[in-house]
Write an enzyme that holds these catalytic residues in place. Sequence first.
Site, PDB file in Angstrom:
ATOM      1  N   HIS A 156      18.589  31.843  62.665  1.00  0.00           N
ATOM      2  CA  HIS A 156      19.807  31.993  63.475  1.00  0.00           C
ATOM      3  C   HIS A 156      19.547  32.994  64.597  1.00  0.00           C
ATOM      4  O   HIS A 156      18.535  33.704  64.589  1.00  0.00           O
ATOM      5  CB  HIS A 156      20.983  32.472  62.612  1.00  0.00           C
ATOM      6  CG  HIS A 156      21.619  31.385  61.794  1.00  0.00           C
ATOM      7  ND1 HIS A 156      21.163  31.048  60.541  1.00  0.00           N
ATOM      8  CD2 HIS A 156      22.653  30.550  62.058  1.00  0.00           C
ATOM      9  CE1 HIS A 156      21.892  30.044  60.071  1.00  0.00           C
ATOM     10  NE2 HIS A 156      22.807  29.725  60.970  1.00  0.00           N
ATOM     11  N   LYS A 160      23.675  37.490  64.657  1.00  0.00           N
ATOM     12  CA  LYS A 160      24.406  37.093  63.441  1.00  0.00           C
ATOM     13  C   LYS A 160      24.578  38.287  62.521  1.00  0.00           C
ATOM     14  O   LYS A 160      23.638  39.066  62.330  1.00  0.00           O
ATOM     15  CB  LYS A 160      23.668  35.948  62.726  1.00  0.00           C
ATOM     16  CG  LYS A 160      24.430  35.403  61.535  1.00  0.00           C
ATOM     17  CD  LYS A 160      23.862  34.092  61.048  1.00  0.00           C
ATOM     18  CE  LYS A 160      24.506  33.631  59.752  1.00  0.00           C
ATOM     19  NZ  LYS A 160      25.969  33.497  59.847  1.00  0.00           N
TER      20      LYS A 160
HETATM   21  P1  NAP Z   1      31.973  35.166  68.094  1.00  0.00           P
HETATM   22  O1  NAP Z   1      31.631  34.458  69.352  1.00  0.00           O
HETATM   23  O2  NAP Z   1      31.617  36.603  67.969  1.00  0.00           O
HETATM   24  O3  NAP Z   1      33.544  35.001  67.894  1.00  0.00           O
HETATM   25  C1  NAP Z   1      34.304  35.692  66.965  1.00  0.00           C
HETATM   26  C2  NAP Z   1      35.634  35.969  67.631  1.00  0.00           C
HETATM   27  O4  NAP Z   1      36.526  36.481  66.655  1.00  0.00           O
HETATM   28  C3  NAP Z   1      35.524  37.012  68.756  1.00  0.00           C
HETATM   29  O5  NAP Z   1      36.254  36.552  69.889  1.00  0.00           O
HETATM   30  C4  NAP Z   1      36.178  38.240  68.111  1.00  0.00           C
HETATM   31  O6  NAP Z   1      36.802  39.097  69.052  1.00  0.00           O
HETATM   32  C5  NAP Z   1      37.208  37.574  67.217  1.00  0.00           C
HETATM   33  N1  NAP Z   1      37.700  38.461  66.176  1.00  0.00           N
HETATM   34  C6  NAP Z   1      36.993  39.340  65.415  1.00  0.00           C
HETATM   35  N2  NAP Z   1      37.813  39.955  64.558  1.00  0.00           N
HETATM   36  C7  NAP Z   1      39.062  39.458  64.786  1.00  0.00           C
HETATM   37  C8  NAP Z   1      40.325  39.710  64.222  1.00  0.00           C
HETATM   38  N3  NAP Z   1      40.487  40.618  63.262  1.00  0.00           N
HETATM   39  N4  NAP Z   1      41.398  39.020  64.688  1.00  0.00           N
HETATM   40  C9  NAP Z   1      41.239  38.107  65.648  1.00  0.00           C
HETATM   41  N5  NAP Z   1      40.045  37.828  66.238  1.00  0.00           N
HETATM   42  C10 NAP Z   1      38.983  38.496  65.805  1.00  0.00           C
HETATM   43  O7  NAP Z   1      31.342  34.430  66.828  1.00  0.00           O
HETATM   44  P2  NAP Z   1      31.048  32.865  66.624  1.00  0.00           P
HETATM   45  O8  NAP Z   1      29.676  32.556  67.054  1.00  0.00           O
HETATM   46  O9  NAP Z   1      32.174  32.065  67.194  1.00  0.00           O
HETATM   47  O10 NAP Z   1      31.022  32.779  65.035  1.00  0.00           O
HETATM   48  C11 NAP Z   1      32.160  33.129  64.266  1.00  0.00           C
HETATM   49  C12 NAP Z   1      31.878  32.917  62.782  1.00  0.00           C
HETATM   50  O11 NAP Z   1      31.692  31.529  62.537  1.00  0.00           O
HETATM   51  C13 NAP Z   1      30.611  33.607  62.232  1.00  0.00           C
HETATM   52  O12 NAP Z   1      30.858  34.086  60.934  1.00  0.00           O
HETATM   53  C14 NAP Z   1      29.603  32.470  62.144  1.00  0.00           C
HETATM   54  O13 NAP Z   1      28.621  32.699  61.148  1.00  0.00           O
HETATM   55  C15 NAP Z   1      30.508  31.339  61.757  1.00  0.00           C
HETATM   56  N6  NAP Z   1      30.023  29.981  62.028  1.00  0.00           N
HETATM   57  C16 NAP Z   1      30.318  29.023  61.096  1.00  0.00           C
HETATM   58  C17 NAP Z   1      29.977  27.702  61.315  1.00  0.00           C
HETATM   59  C18 NAP Z   1      30.374  26.658  60.296  1.00  0.00           C
HETATM   60  O14 NAP Z   1      30.019  25.477  60.451  1.00  0.00           O
HETATM   61  N7  NAP Z   1      31.104  27.028  59.259  1.00  0.00           N
HETATM   62  C19 NAP Z   1      29.293  27.357  62.479  1.00  0.00           C
HETATM   63  C20 NAP Z   1      28.993  28.341  63.414  1.00  0.00           C
HETATM   64  C21 NAP Z   1      29.388  29.660  63.186  1.00  0.00           C
HETATM   65  P3  NAP Z   1      35.953  40.315  69.725  1.00  0.00           P
HETATM   66  O15 NAP Z   1      34.979  39.638  70.660  1.00  0.00           O
HETATM   67  O16 NAP Z   1      36.984  41.124  70.410  1.00  0.00           O
HETATM   68  O17 NAP Z   1      35.263  41.032  68.597  1.00  0.00           O
END
Ligand code: NAP
Length: 267
Positions: A156, A160
Site C-alpha cells: 500500500h 496508510k
Molecule cells: P483520506 O483521503 O485520508 O480520507 C479520510 C477523510 O476522513 C479525510 O478527509 C479526513 O479529514 C476525514 N476524517 C477523519 N476523521 C474524521 C472524523 N472524525 N469525522 C469526519 N471526517 C473525518 O483516506 P482514504 O484514502 O479515503 O481512506 C480512508 C479509509 O478507507 C482508510 O482506512 C483506508 O484504509 C480505507 N479504504 C478501504 C477500502 C475498502 O475497500 N474497504 C478501500 C480503500 C481505502 P482530514 O483530512 O481533515 O483528516
Amino acid sequence: MERKIRVAVVGASGRMGREVVKTVLTEPDFELAAGIDRSSEGIDLGRLVGLEECGVQIQNDLELALVESKADVMVDFTTPHTVVFNTSLAIRHGVRPVIGTTGFTPQDIEMLDKQCRDKEIGGLIAPNFSIGAILMMRFAAQAAKYFPHLEIIEYHGDQKLDAPSGTAVKTAEMISEIREEIRQGNQQEEETIEGSRGGYYNGFRIHSVRLPGIFAQQEVIMAAHGQSLKIRHDSYDRAAYMPGVAIGIRKVMTYTGLVYGFEHFID
Ligand code: NAP
C-alpha cells in the site's frame, strides 16, 4: 419508483469519500442526504467532486448531520481512530453503517453487531469492496487446503495508517478457517533484524510493504516441494471499489445484524 436510499457520507472530502459522493450522486436509486468531514465545511459536494452543484454542503458535526438529514445509510471512509465511534453513533440513531475504513478489532465487531441487532437494522463492515480482491481472498482460502505453507504480502501507499491492511487480516482469517493450524518454517530461526519475518498469524506470516506511488496490491504465495502458486490482485484506482459500495448500500437495507466482509454478498 421506490423511495431513494438516503446516504450520508463520512470522510466526504477524503480520497475514497469523494468517489463515494460521486457514486451516490450518479446512481438513480440513491440520494445524497449529507456529507461530513473535518475539513471543507460549507463546500457544495457536487462541486467538490467535479459535478454540478447538488445543494448539499459538507458539515462537520456527524451527530447533527445524521439526525437532521434522516439518512438511511451512513458510508464511512475516515480513519481507524474515529470509525468505531462513528459506527456506534450511526447505529444509535438507527442509521445503517456501510463501513470501508479498516482497523476494527473482533471485539469492536461483536459489540457493533449486538448494537445493530438491538436496533433491528443491518450493517456492513467491508475491509475490501473490490470484487477482484474478494475473489483473490476466496481462491487463496480454497488453495490453502492443498498448499498450507503460505505467506501474505500486501503493498500500500506509505501514508496508510494501519498494518497489516484490513484485506490481509481478512484473508488470514479466511485461510485459517480452511487450513489446519501448522507452524511454518524452522522453529529455531532467529531474526537478526527485528520484524524481518513479518507478522505472525496462526502459523504463517504477513508482510506489509509501504511505499509512495503504490495503490493497493496483495499476493498470497503458497509453496510445496517442487512448486509454488501465487494468487495476486492489483487495484489501480478507487473506482474499483464503487460497484461494491453501491451493492453494500442496497443490501444493508434488507437484513438485520452486522455483516463483516463483502464476500458474503458474492455467490
Ligand atoms: P483520506 O483521503 O485520508 O480520507 C479520510 C477523510 O476522513 C479525510 O478527509 C479526513 O479529514 C476525514 N476524517 C477523519 N476523521 C474524521 C472524523 N472524525 N469525522 C469526519 N471526517 C473525518 O483516506 P482514504 O484514502 O479515503 O481512506 C480512508 C479509509 O478507507 C482508510 O482506512 C483506508 O484504509 C480505507 N479504504 C478501504 C477500502 C475498502 O475497500 N474497504 C478501500 C480503500 C481505502 P482530514 O483530512 O481533515 O483528516
